[in-house]
Design a protein around this motif. Structure first.
Motif, PDB file in Angstrom:
ATOM      1  N   ASP A   1       0.827  -1.210   0.000  1.00  0.00           N
ATOM      2  CA  ASP A   1       0.000   0.000   0.000  1.00  0.00           C
ATOM      3  C   ASP A   1       0.855   1.251   0.000  1.00  0.00           C
ATOM      4  O   ASP A   1       0.555   2.230  -0.679  1.00  0.00           O
ATOM      5  CB  ASP A   1      -0.926   0.002   1.223  1.00  0.00           C
ATOM      6  CG  ASP A   1      -2.015  -1.057   1.126  1.00  0.00           C
ATOM      7  OD1 ASP A   1      -2.264  -1.529  -0.011  1.00  0.00           O
ATOM      8  OD2 ASP A   1      -2.594  -1.417   2.164  1.00  0.00           O
ATOM      9  N   ALA A   2       1.932   1.233   0.774  1.00  0.00           N
ATOM     10  CA  ALA A   2       2.807   2.403   0.839  1.00  0.00           C
ATOM     11  C   ALA A   2       3.512   2.623  -0.492  1.00  0.00           C
ATOM     12  O   ALA A   2       3.678   3.762  -0.937  1.00  0.00           O
ATOM     13  CB  ALA A   2       3.829   2.250   1.964  1.00  0.00           C
ATOM     14  N   ARG A   3       3.928   1.523  -1.136  1.00  0.00           N
ATOM     15  CA  ARG A   3       4.582   1.679  -2.439  1.00  0.00           C
ATOM     16  C   ARG A   3       3.622   2.249  -3.466  1.00  0.00           C
ATOM     17  O   ARG A   3       3.989   3.077  -4.295  1.00  0.00           O
ATOM     18  CB  ARG A   3       5.133   0.332  -2.912  1.00  0.00           C
ATOM     19  CG  ARG A   3       6.384  -0.111  -2.180  1.00  0.00           C
ATOM     20  CD  ARG A   3       7.096  -1.216  -2.935  1.00  0.00           C
ATOM     21  NE  ARG A   3       6.260  -2.394  -3.094  1.00  0.00           N
ATOM     22  CZ  ARG A   3       6.212  -3.388  -2.229  1.00  0.00           C
ATOM     23  NH1 ARG A   3       6.946  -3.342  -1.139  1.00  0.00           N
ATOM     24  NH2 ARG A   3       5.446  -4.432  -2.432  1.00  0.00           N
ATOM     25  N   ALA A   4       2.359   1.811  -3.425  1.00  0.00           N
ATOM     26  CA  ALA A   4       1.357   2.340  -4.349  1.00  0.00           C
ATOM     27  C   ALA A   4       1.133   3.827  -4.106  1.00  0.00           C
ATOM     28  O   ALA A   4       1.026   4.616  -5.048  1.00  0.00           O
ATOM     29  CB  ALA A   4       0.042   1.566  -4.195  1.00  0.00           C
ATOM     30  N   GLU A   5       1.092   4.217  -2.833  1.00  0.00           N
ATOM     31  CA  GLU A   5       0.912   5.632  -2.508  1.00  0.00           C
ATOM     32  C   GLU A   5       2.114   6.448  -2.964  1.00  0.00           C
ATOM     33  O   GLU A   5       1.964   7.579  -3.455  1.00  0.00           O
ATOM     34  CB  GLU A   5       0.692   5.796  -0.998  1.00  0.00           C
ATOM     35  CG  GLU A   5       0.412   7.210  -0.552  1.00  0.00           C
ATOM     36  CD  GLU A   5      -0.878   7.778  -1.128  1.00  0.00           C
ATOM     37  OE1 GLU A   5      -1.010   9.015  -1.151  1.00  0.00           O
ATOM     38  OE2 GLU A   5      -1.748   6.988  -1.539  1.00  0.00           O
ATOM     39  N   LEU A   6       3.306   5.889  -2.824  1.00  0.00           N
ATOM     40  CA  LEU A   6       4.506   6.572  -3.283  1.00  0.00           C
ATOM     41  C   LEU A   6       4.442   6.819  -4.787  1.00  0.00           C
ATOM     42  O   LEU A   6       4.740   7.925  -5.265  1.00  0.00           O
ATOM     43  CB  LEU A   6       5.733   5.729  -2.940  1.00  0.00           C
ATOM     44  CG  LEU A   6       7.087   6.253  -3.445  1.00  0.00           C
ATOM     45  CD1 LEU A   6       7.469   7.539  -2.728  1.00  0.00           C
ATOM     46  CD2 LEU A   6       8.176   5.209  -3.263  1.00  0.00           C
ATOM     47  N   LEU A   7       4.047   5.822  -5.537  1.00  0.00           N
ATOM     48  CA  LEU A   7       3.955   5.960  -6.979  1.00  0.00           C
ATOM     49  C   LEU A   7       2.916   7.001  -7.361  1.00  0.00           C
ATOM     50  O   LEU A   7       3.142   7.850  -8.240  1.00  0.00           O
ATOM     51  CB  LEU A   7       3.613   4.606  -7.614  1.00  0.00           C
ATOM     52  CG  LEU A   7       3.543   4.564  -9.146  1.00  0.00           C
ATOM     53  CD1 LEU A   7       4.864   5.013  -9.752  1.00  0.00           C
ATOM     54  CD2 LEU A   7       3.198   3.164  -9.619  1.00  0.00           C
ATOM     55  N   LYS A   8       1.763   6.982  -6.694  1.00  0.00           N
ATOM     56  CA  LYS A   8       0.709   7.949  -7.002  1.00  0.00           C
ATOM     57  C   LYS A   8       1.160   9.375  -6.703  1.00  0.00           C
ATOM     58  O   LYS A   8       0.894  10.302  -7.474  1.00  0.00           O
ATOM     59  CB  LYS A   8      -0.564   7.608  -6.218  1.00  0.00           C
ATOM     60  CG  LYS A   8      -1.258   6.350  -6.721  1.00  0.00           C
ATOM     61  CD  LYS A   8      -2.255   5.801  -5.736  1.00  0.00           C
ATOM     62  CE  LYS A   8      -3.438   6.707  -5.536  1.00  0.00           C
ATOM     63  NZ  LYS A   8      -4.459   6.083  -4.659  1.00  0.00           N
ATOM     64  N   LEU A   9       1.851   9.555  -5.581  1.00  0.00           N
ATOM     65  CA  LEU A   9       2.335  10.892  -5.247  1.00  0.00           C
ATOM     66  C   LEU A   9       3.400  11.358  -6.244  1.00  0.00           C
ATOM     67  O   LEU A   9       3.454  12.546  -6.597  1.00  0.00           O
ATOM     68  CB  LEU A   9       2.912  10.902  -3.833  1.00  0.00           C
ATOM     69  CG  LEU A   9       1.900  10.928  -2.687  1.00  0.00           C
ATOM     70  CD1 LEU A   9       2.623  10.739  -1.350  1.00  0.00           C
ATOM     71  CD2 LEU A   9       1.111  12.233  -2.685  1.00  0.00           C
ATOM     72  N   ALA A  10       4.255  10.435  -6.686  1.00  0.00           N
ATOM     73  CA  ALA A  10       5.293  10.803  -7.649  1.00  0.00           C
ATOM     74  C   ALA A  10       4.673  11.233  -8.983  1.00  0.00           C
ATOM     75  O   ALA A  10       5.088  12.232  -9.590  1.00  0.00           O
ATOM     76  CB  ALA A  10       6.258   9.643  -7.858  1.00  0.00           C
TER      77      ALA A  10
END
Length: 434
Positions: A27-36
């Motif tokens: 979930d955190a990796r997905a959020e990181l990608l979305k924010l990037a």
């Protein structure tokens, strides 16, 4: 006030917060990608508006008819990681209504944007990548060269902030220094880029500094260390380096309270270059046994045995083995669980391999800024994945005892010498002369 901050800067703050807390789970990796992805789109939109208005976000001097910024509204983009909301800058009081070509260009291109986000640090946000991601249906780029340059320049700004940040929050136990030779200026020989990272007394690994050093001479390395100290870095317990003489002299000058560890990978390479092939396996086994002994006392016994065995037939090997021997076994004074990590600069070696792999992708990225951006991009992304080391209460006690001993030794070495002035001999009584 938050509403006066560009949307991309607020997204950058959230991105940095997420990186600090860690991105281990899915979930955190997905959020990181979305924010990037959100950050890239918002920066592109803001650059496009800056082009249309003829001025940056904080600049005054509006030209009649070109319009004004009027806040943001939210828009949404579909992606494989779920919907991505982003801020769309609004423009008012303009002769011709402003229509964003960037928004139409990004529609349906989330795959390219996600790939760009994954490589935004590792590739230094190259102009070619950004232009490819922001093309319209006809294949024409929807961002001007100026706007693309503004987006790519953000990474340089991140590097400058990294290279100037306060380091006093890091209580570093182990400091590692290494350099990589890069072509920073066209037509000139390769120059050293020095990199420093450390392990804190709590076991956290942290990237500390990255800067051009001209070469690994004493002056360049001293300036590099003085910058670290000026920004608040205290003397570590141990500094790990290769055998560059200038680097060693700078360490001993700038960190007088620290011990020095010679990287054993480099030392074994030195031995390998002097040993005959037929005896190398035996020599390497005996050298490793000595360097990785249970204690400094046992290492000294094994050293004497090594010297006695090879000094007649292989004097060059013995001389290399004895050179800087105390620095080769300094790690034996530290907690047993830490020794494997602190006896080499292997982590930096792996990072430099990653960096070189990426500079080959952009082989003409000459110039100090371009190369530093690429190195910083590769190293900082790798640093986000570093795992710390275990530091339990027993190790904490050991480190405190080592610190106390090093401080006592430094105090004794720097204590002013006391001059003993002999007392004057007692005066003789002249008495009465007849």
């Amino acid at each position: 006030m938050e509403t006066r901050i560009p949307a991309s800067e607020r997204t950058s703050q959230k991105l940095n917060e997420l990186l600090k807390t860690g991105v281990a789970d899915g979930d955190a990796r997905a959020e990181l990608l979305k924010l990037a992805v959100r950050k890239i789109i918002e920066e592109a939109l803001e650059a496009e508006v800056g082009d249309a208005l003829g001025r940056g976000y904080y600049e005054n001097g509006a030209e009649p008819g070109r319009g004004y910024r009027n806040g943001y509204r939210r828009a949404r983009l579909r992606s494989a990681e779920g919907p991505i909301e982003y801020g769309v800058p609004q423009v008012t009081d303009r002769t011709e209504p402003f229509v964003s070509r960037v928004r139409s260009g990004v529609a349906g291109r989330t795959a390219e944007l996600e790939q760009l986000a994954l490589e935004m640090y590792a590739r230094g946000l190259s102009t070619r990548d950004i232009e490819a991601a922001f093309r319209d249906a006809t294949g024409a780029t929807v961002l001007s060269r100026t706007a693309v340059s503004q987006v790519t320049e953000r990474l340089w700004q991140e590097y400058e902030a990294f290279a100037a940040r306060d380091l006093s929050e890091f209580v570093v136990a182990y400091l590692f220094i290494d350099g990589v030779a890069e072509r920073l200026h066209m037509g000139l020989p390769r120059e050293a880029v020095l990199c420093a990272w450390g392990i804190t007394e709590d076991g956290q690994k942290v990237l500390l500094h990255l800067a051009p050093g001209t070469k690994e001479d004493t002056a360049s390395c001293t300036a590099f260390f003085q910058d670290l100290k000026r920004r608040g870095l205290a003397d570590p317990l141990l500094v790990v380096t290769d055998g560059a003489p200038g680097l060693i002299r700078a360490v001993e000058t700038c960190f007088p309270r620290a011990l020095r560890q010679r990287c054993l990978v480099h030392r074994l390479r030195n031995l390998r270059s002097k040993a005959p092939d037929s005896l190398w396996a035996e020599i390497a086994a005996r050298a490793r046994g000595c360097y990785m002994a249970a204690s400094p006392a046992l290492a000294a016994v094994l050293r004497d045995d090594f010297v006695a065995t090879y000094e007649r037939e292989l004097p060059a090997v013995v001389q290399c083995f004895q050179d800087d021997f105390d620095a080769c076994i300094a790690h034996l004074l530290f907690p047993l669980r830490h020794r494997r990590v602190i006896r080499t600069t292997n982590l930096l070696e792996r990072l430099f391999l990653e960096e070189r792999r990426r500079t080959k992708i952009i082989p003409h990225a000459f110039g100090e800024r371009a190369v530093l951006k690429l190195i910083f991009a590769a190293v900082i992304r790798a640093a986000d994945r570093w795992r710390g080391i275990q530091v339990g209460e027993f190790e904490h006690r050991q480190l405190r005892a080592i610190r106390a001993e090093l401080d006592r030794g430094h105090a004794e070495r720097t204590r002013p010498a006391v001059r003993h002035i002999p007392s004057a001999p007692p005066s003789k009584s002249r008495g009465h002369q007849p």
